[in-house]
Design a protein around this motif. Structure first.
Motif, PDB file in Angstrom:
ATOM      1  N   LYS A  75      17.837  12.799  17.475  1.00 13.84           N
ATOM      2  CA  LYS A  75      18.851  12.504  16.470  1.00 13.84           C
ATOM      3  C   LYS A  75      20.048  13.432  16.657  1.00 13.84           C
ATOM      4  CE  LYS A  75      19.545  11.776  11.572  1.00 13.84           C
ATOM      5  NZ  LYS A  75      18.945  11.793  10.252  1.00 13.84           N
ATOM      6  N   GLU A  76      21.196  12.828  16.889  1.00 13.79           N
ATOM      7  CA  GLU A  76      22.433  13.585  17.096  1.00 13.79           C
ATOM      8  C   GLU A  76      23.461  13.124  16.075  1.00 13.79           C
ATOM      9  OE1 GLU A  76      23.693  13.152  21.139  1.00 13.79           O
ATOM     10  OE2 GLU A  76      21.705  13.587  21.896  1.00 13.79           O
ATOM     11  N   VAL A  77      23.652  13.914  15.044  1.00 15.11           N
ATOM     12  CA  VAL A  77      24.584  13.576  13.980  1.00 15.11           C
ATOM     13  C   VAL A  77      25.853  14.391  14.177  1.00 15.11           C
ATOM     14  CG1 VAL A  77      24.917  13.541  11.474  1.00 15.11           C
ATOM     15  CG2 VAL A  77      22.656  13.125  12.434  1.00 15.11           C
ATOM     16  N   LEU A  78      26.997  13.733  13.978  1.00 16.34           N
ATOM     17  CA  LEU A  78      28.250  14.471  14.053  1.00 16.34           C
ATOM     18  C   LEU A  78      28.208  15.619  13.055  1.00 16.34           C
ATOM     19  CD1 LEU A  78      30.875  11.589  14.205  1.00 16.34           C
ATOM     20  CD2 LEU A  78      30.361  13.223  15.999  1.00 16.34           C
ATOM     21  N   PRO A  79      28.850  16.746  13.376  1.00 19.19           N
ATOM     22  CA  PRO A  79      28.824  17.875  12.446  1.00 19.19           C
ATOM     23  C   PRO A  79      29.543  17.536  11.140  1.00 19.19           C
ATOM     24  CG  PRO A  79      30.336  18.290  14.259  1.00 19.19           C
ATOM     25  CD  PRO A  79      29.621  17.016  14.574  1.00 19.19           C
ATOM     26  N   HIS A  80      29.186  18.260  10.112  1.00 13.71           N
ATOM     27  CA  HIS A  80      29.806  18.126   8.791  1.00 13.71           C
ATOM     28  C   HIS A  80      31.285  18.446   8.915  1.00 13.71           C
ATOM     29  CE1 HIS A  80      30.323  18.540   4.479  1.00 13.71           C
ATOM     30  NE2 HIS A  80      30.856  19.711   4.693  1.00 13.71           N
ATOM     31  N   PRO A  81      32.186  17.764   8.337  1.00 16.19           N
ATOM     32  CA  PRO A  81      32.029  16.624   7.446  1.00 16.19           C
ATOM     33  C   PRO A  81      32.134  15.280   8.160  1.00 16.19           C
ATOM     34  CG  PRO A  81      34.296  17.360   7.311  1.00 16.19           C
ATOM     35  CD  PRO A  81      33.587  18.265   8.307  1.00 16.19           C
ATOM     36  N   LEU A  82      32.410  15.265   9.466  1.00 14.40           N
ATOM     37  CA  LEU A  82      32.626  13.997  10.169  1.00 14.40           C
ATOM     38  C   LEU A  82      31.399  13.104  10.191  1.00 14.40           C
ATOM     39  CD1 LEU A  82      34.741  15.275  13.194  1.00 14.40           C
ATOM     40  CD2 LEU A  82      35.554  14.127  11.118  1.00 14.40           C
ATOM     41  N   GLY A  83      30.209  13.674  10.218  1.00 10.49           N
ATOM     42  CA  GLY A  83      28.991  12.886  10.280  1.00 10.49           C
ATOM     43  C   GLY A  83      28.462  12.449   8.929  1.00 10.49           C
ATOM     44  N   ASP A  84      29.127  12.854   7.867  1.00 12.27           N
ATOM     45  CA  ASP A  84      28.656  12.538   6.523  1.00 12.27           C
ATOM     46  C   ASP A  84      28.962  11.088   6.155  1.00 12.27           C
ATOM     47  OD1 ASP A  84      28.041  15.206   6.423  1.00 12.27           O
ATOM     48  OD2 ASP A  84      29.632  15.733   5.018  1.00 12.27           O
ATOM     49  N   PHE A  85      28.054  10.491   5.434  1.00 10.55           N
ATOM     50  CA  PHE A  85      28.316   9.186   4.830  1.00 10.55           C
ATOM     51  C   PHE A  85      28.857   9.519   3.445  1.00 10.55           C
ATOM     52  CE2 PHE A  85      26.862   5.364   2.453  1.00 10.55           C
ATOM     53  CZ  PHE A  85      27.713   4.477   3.085  1.00 10.55           C
ATOM     54  N   SER A  86      30.151   9.741   3.368  1.00 12.10           N
ATOM     55  CA  SER A  86      30.744  10.273   2.156  1.00 12.10           C
ATOM     56  C   SER A  86      32.013   9.543   1.762  1.00 12.10           C
ATOM     57  CB  SER A  86      31.089  11.751   2.368  1.00 12.10           C
ATOM     58  OG  SER A  86      32.094  11.860   3.369  1.00 12.10           O
ATOM     59  N   LYS A  87      32.434   9.783   0.536  1.00 13.22           N
ATOM     60  CA  LYS A  87      33.686   9.225   0.034  1.00 13.22           C
ATOM     61  C   LYS A  87      34.844   9.693   0.913  1.00 13.22           C
ATOM     62  CE  LYS A  87      36.475   9.149  -4.173  1.00 13.22           C
ATOM     63  NZ  LYS A  87      36.547   9.575  -5.574  1.00 13.22           N
ATOM     64  N   GLN A  88      34.807  10.946   1.315  1.00 15.40           N
ATOM     65  CA  GLN A  88      35.871  11.514   2.148  1.00 15.40           C
ATOM     66  C   GLN A  88      36.053  10.727   3.441  1.00 15.40           C
ATOM     67  OE1 GLN A  88      35.323  15.627   3.120  1.00 15.40           O
ATOM     68  NE2 GLN A  88      36.925  15.631   4.658  1.00 15.40           N
ATOM     69  N   ASN A  89      34.955  10.292   4.049  1.00 15.77           N
ATOM     70  CA  ASN A  89      35.035   9.562   5.317  1.00 15.77           C
ATOM     71  C   ASN A  89      35.248   8.063   5.152  1.00 15.77           C
ATOM     72  OD1 ASN A  89      34.715  11.839   6.886  1.00 15.77           O
ATOM     73  ND2 ASN A  89      32.509  11.673   6.950  1.00 15.77           N
ATOM     74  N   TRP A  90      34.832   7.493   4.031  1.00 15.70           N
ATOM     75  CA  TRP A  90      34.854   6.039   3.899  1.00 15.70           C
ATOM     76  C   TRP A  90      35.862   5.507   2.897  1.00 15.70           C
ATOM     77  CZ3 TRP A  90      32.931   2.882   7.366  1.00 15.70           C
ATOM     78  CH2 TRP A  90      32.005   3.406   8.255  1.00 15.70           C
ATOM     79  N   GLU A  91      36.465   6.377   2.094  1.00 13.07           N
ATOM     80  CA  GLU A  91      37.500   5.921   1.172  1.00 13.07           C
ATOM     81  C   GLU A  91      38.814   5.803   1.940  1.00 13.07           C
ATOM     82  OE1 GLU A  91      38.544   7.107  -3.306  1.00 13.07           O
ATOM     83  OE2 GLU A  91      38.891   8.733  -1.896  1.00 13.07           O
ATOM     84  N   ASP A  92      39.695   4.892   1.506  1.00 10.84           N
ATOM     85  CA  ASP A  92      41.019   4.829   2.129  1.00 10.84           C
ATOM     86  C   ASP A  92      41.679   6.199   1.993  1.00 10.84           C
ATOM     87  OD1 ASP A  92      40.449   2.170   2.451  1.00 10.84           O
ATOM     88  OD2 ASP A  92      42.002   1.441   1.097  1.00 10.84           O
ATOM     89  N   HIS A  93      42.278   6.658   3.067  1.00  7.75           N
ATOM     90  CA  HIS A  93      42.892   7.983   3.051  1.00  7.75           C
ATOM     91  C   HIS A  93      43.971   8.068   4.129  1.00  7.75           C
ATOM     92  CE1 HIS A  93      39.644   8.148   6.025  1.00  7.75           C
ATOM     93  NE2 HIS A  93      40.362   9.061   6.653  1.00  7.75           N
ATOM     94  N   TYR A  94      44.732   9.139   4.093  1.00  7.14           N
ATOM     95  CA  TYR A  94      45.781   9.353   5.087  1.00  7.14           C
ATOM     96  C   TYR A  94      45.311  10.361   6.126  1.00  7.14           C
ATOM     97  CZ  TYR A  94      49.101   6.814   2.208  1.00  7.14           C
ATOM     98  OH  TYR A  94      49.745   5.836   1.518  1.00  7.14           O
ATOM     99  N   GLU A  95      45.717  10.104   7.371  1.00 11.16           N
ATOM    100  CA  GLU A  95      45.470  11.032   8.473  1.00 11.16           C
ATOM    101  C   GLU A  95      46.761  11.173   9.260  1.00 11.16           C
ATOM    102  OE1 GLU A  95      42.254   9.601  10.894  1.00 11.16           O
ATOM    103  OE2 GLU A  95      40.763   9.893   9.321  1.00 11.16           O
ATOM    104  N   ILE A  96      46.849  12.238  10.020  1.00 13.19           N
ATOM    105  CA  ILE A  96      48.005  12.456  10.879  1.00 13.19           C
ATOM    106  C   ILE A  96      47.648  11.993  12.286  1.00 13.19           C
ATOM    107  CG2 ILE A  96      49.616  14.159  11.809  1.00 13.19           C
ATOM    108  CD1 ILE A  96      49.820  13.771   8.762  1.00 13.19           C
ATOM    109  N   HIS A  97      48.406  11.013  12.812  1.00 12.67           N
ATOM    110  CA  HIS A  97      48.229  10.501  14.169  1.00 12.67           C
ATOM    111  C   HIS A  97      49.576  10.575  14.876  1.00 12.67           C
ATOM    112  CE1 HIS A  97      44.134   8.916  13.748  1.00 12.67           C
ATOM    113  NE2 HIS A  97      44.478   8.596  12.507  1.00 12.67           N
ATOM    114  N   ALA A  98      49.597  11.289  16.002  1.00 10.88           N
ATOM    115  CA  ALA A  98      50.823  11.452  16.796  1.00 10.88           C
ATOM    116  C   ALA A  98      51.971  11.948  15.918  1.00 10.88           C
ATOM    117  CB  ALA A  98      51.199  10.148  17.488  1.00 10.88           C
ATOM    118  N   GLY A  99      51.639  12.877  15.006  1.00  8.00           N
ATOM    119  CA  GLY A  99      52.664  13.488  14.163  1.00  8.00           C
ATOM    120  C   GLY A  99      53.118  12.650  12.986  1.00  8.00           C
ATOM    121  N   LYS A 100      52.504  11.475  12.790  1.00  7.09           N
ATOM    122  CA  LYS A 100      52.884  10.612  11.681  1.00  7.09           C
ATOM    123  C   LYS A 100      51.728  10.451  10.707  1.00  7.09           C
ATOM    124  CE  LYS A 100      56.219   7.885  14.271  1.00  7.09           C
ATOM    125  NZ  LYS A 100      56.619   6.556  14.709  1.00  7.09           N
TER     126      LYS A 100
END
Length: 167
Positions: A75-100
């Motif tokens: 079993k290889e789970v991504l480290p916390h918090p990326l591997g969590d089945f959580s609101k943080q990972n699955w709720e609509d949210h903003y991220e920075i991609h290529a500076g935007k």
């Protein structure tokens, strides 16, 4: 097999039906279990903002999140918090991609798709999940010995079992 009827999604949705089964029918919602289906899909899927939810989904794509964690047999789970089945990972949210700043629609896109599920499709999905829940209850009943009131009320002496060797 129709949309959202992969074995892992049905088995996961069956957990919802098992959880609500003790509730009297008079207090259960008569609405479709939309949120439960979305959670089941998210629990076993690897949907990303780049993936199209409108493409036909195979068992492979639907099960990827669950199965990726054990592709090597370990079993290889991504480290916390990326591997969590959580609101943080699955709720609509903003991220920075290529500076935007980019809106990641992790759940709202899935909600749009689930809202388009037809009544006959819902009937097939819920029937399969309810049958799976029934099968799980039957297996559990066959495995667990029946409890008698004598066993429950027994004040007899017993020995506490503990595998901790250094105590």
């Amino acid at each position: 097999m129709g949309i959202f009827q992969a074995k892992l999604i049905i088995a996961t949705l069956a957990t919802h039906f098992t959880a609500i089964s003790p509730l009297p029918k008079s207090i259960r919602s008569t609405s479709r279990p939309t949120a439960a289906l979305i959670l089941a899909i998210q629990a076993v899927s690897a949907f990303t903002p780049e993936s199209s939810l409108l493409k036909p989904m195979t068992i492979d794509s639907q099960a990827r999140r669950a199965l990726q964690q054990s592709t090597t047999g370990i079993k290889e789970v991504l480290p916390h918090p990326l591997g969590d089945f959580s609101k943080q990972n699955w709720e609509d949210h903003y991220e920075i991609h290529a500076g935007k700043r980019v809106l990641v629609k992790a759940t709202s896109e899935l909600q749009k798709v689930v809202k388009k599920v037809s009544e006959p499709q819902w009937e097939k999905i819920t029937a399969a999940a309810q049958e799976e829940a029934k099968n799980k209850r039957e297996v559990r009943a066959a495995i667990l010995p029946p409890e008698t009131s004598e066993e429950l009320e027994s004040d007899g002496d017993f020995e506490l079992q503990d595998d901790d060797k250094d105590i």
